[in-house]
Scaffold this active site. Sequence first.
Site, PDB file in Angstrom:
ATOM      1  N   HIS A   1      -8.337   1.110   1.711  1.00  0.00           N
ATOM      2  CA  HIS A   1      -8.043   1.242   3.125  1.00  0.00           C
ATOM      3  C   HIS A   1      -9.095   2.112   3.929  1.00  0.00           C
ATOM      4  O   HIS A   1      -8.325   3.029   4.715  1.00  0.00           O
ATOM      5  CB  HIS A   1      -6.596   1.234   3.322  1.00  0.00           C
ATOM      6  CG  HIS A   1      -6.287   0.657   4.635  1.00  0.00           C
ATOM      7  ND1 HIS A   1      -5.037   0.148   4.878  1.00  0.00           N
ATOM      8  CD2 HIS A   1      -6.741   0.328   6.095  1.00  0.00           C
ATOM      9  CE1 HIS A   1      -4.779  -0.443   6.072  1.00  0.00           C
ATOM     10  NE2 HIS A   1      -6.060  -0.084   6.690  1.00  0.00           N
TER      11      HIS A   1
ATOM     12  N   GLU B   1       0.786  -1.063   0.110  1.00  0.00           N
ATOM     13  CA  GLU B   1       0.122  -0.074   0.173  1.00  0.00           C
ATOM     14  C   GLU B   1       0.839   1.127   0.230  1.00  0.00           C
ATOM     15  O   GLU B   1       1.910   1.137   0.724  1.00  0.00           O
ATOM     16  CB  GLU B   1      -1.005  -0.015   1.203  1.00  0.00           C
ATOM     17  CG  GLU B   1      -1.886  -1.112   1.243  1.00  0.00           C
ATOM     18  CD  GLU B   1      -2.869  -1.005   2.345  1.00  0.00           C
ATOM     19  OE1 GLU B   1      -2.854  -0.095   3.171  1.00  0.00           O
ATOM     20  OE2 GLU B   1      -3.846  -1.812   2.433  1.00  0.00           O
TER      21      GLU B   1
END
Length: 529
Positions: free
Chosen positions: A280, A262
């Site tokens: 997220h 990420e």
Amino acid sequence: MPKVLVSDKLSETAVQIFRDRGVEVDYLPDLGKDKEKLAEVIGQYDGLAIRSATKVTEKLLQNATNLKVIGRAGIGVDNVDIPAASKKGVIVMNTPFGNSVTTAEHAIAMMFAVARQLPEASASTHAGKWEKNRFMGVELFNKTLGVIGAGNIGSIVIDRALGLHMKVLAYDPFLSPERAKEIGVTKVELDDLLAKSDFITFHVPLTEKTKNILSREAIAKLKPGVRIINCARGGLVDEEALAEALKEGRVAGAAFDVFAVEPATESPLFNLPNVVVTPHLGASTTEAQENVALQVAEQMSDYLLTGAVQNALNMPSVTAEEAAVMGPWIKLAGHLGAFVGQMTDEPIKAINVLYDGVAATMNLNALNAAVIAGVMKATNPDVNMVSAPVMAKERGVQVATTTQDKAGVFEGYIKLTVVTDTRERSIAGTVFSDGKPRFIQIRGINIDAEVGQHMLYTRNKDVPGVIGALGMTLGDLGVNIANFTLGRSAQGNDAIAILYLEEPISDEALATLQNTGKFLQARRLQFEV
């Protein structure tokens, strides 16, 4: 008057809490993105309140000459160098429970979305199409949901799923049968959950034990047509293997809020049919952001004004007077818990702690919290001394404490016993006059073992040649031994060795050691020293 810097975007209500409590506060929400400017001014402040944008590095901490506490509004502290903060004497706090409901709700929302193909149907309709027959979904009613991890967030998901009249299976090494009955789930082993679940959702941290828990091999065991939801941590699922299963139709859909890398600008799961992805967003609601902001402001104010410590990741919740005396004993308690936590692979039903002599006169709540945190860290590295007792209670783990007057050669000691369905495992330790913790008994065998960061524990039958084989094997593998302690119960019975190593033993070296056939057990151990 203490002074706090808020360097990330935080609720205005939280900023006002500082002021109302008598703490001077500078609200500079964009400063966290400017490393140089932040380093210039950080020396003026007693406290630093952050979210995820500010990176608290060792270099920044070198300039933080007055800093006493860092408060992270949220649970994740990947952006804080905690060891460097500890060396600097800076407390690091987080707010571990402020976004639990929000994250659980996001998992439920993702389950609905993938069950009814909502994102694709929405995009199709926005494009002026009317593809009613294309988007055939499935009901959640009467389906089986497999929950991997039945802790704080997982238990909320379970509650919501039961409200939807789903059947719920749970896999969690720390979930007792009593707790499973209390929350209304059927406790199963992982393979059973994989084979029987129509939906599977993850609510565990990323650890050595949980990494790729849904591996290529595990995916092969899934019930055909299952749908996978991951709103917990990236890295729990082999994304490439799951993508292949989705393309082949063995898995009907997936919904992911977290990814192995990420920010996730690419993934094997992207652009696949009936795969819902979000960036997220698990904690991204107005309520959750408000909750964690208010909590961090209250916690930091309490510490700066009264010395009270809550949700600290690198300091026990004890008074200043207690800390000077209890520090080494708290470290010992954590080491004892970490030992049994790493040695125990099955659900723990009870944690029993005996305090002898001087240890029995201390703050036992703090010592108990350190023991429990040590045990729980094996499966949840985010746990701390505040959240560990809550986590144990949620999982139905019974904690019992016993004290006794001095009963041996030591001024005092702590003995920890954990109970599972099949065994009891015990270890005892003390603090010597040099302030260093020692292990003094394992499996009822007396020893005197210094505790190091990287250790190796072995168990064998007490027969000639084992010690030599251990030393020679490790020597051939290039493993440097800093300290070597041996013990045995009686001649011809079990013997143990606990080794303090200069660096962690590799998987290959551990396998080589086990393949010698001379050891009943060989386990790599890690300790925070």
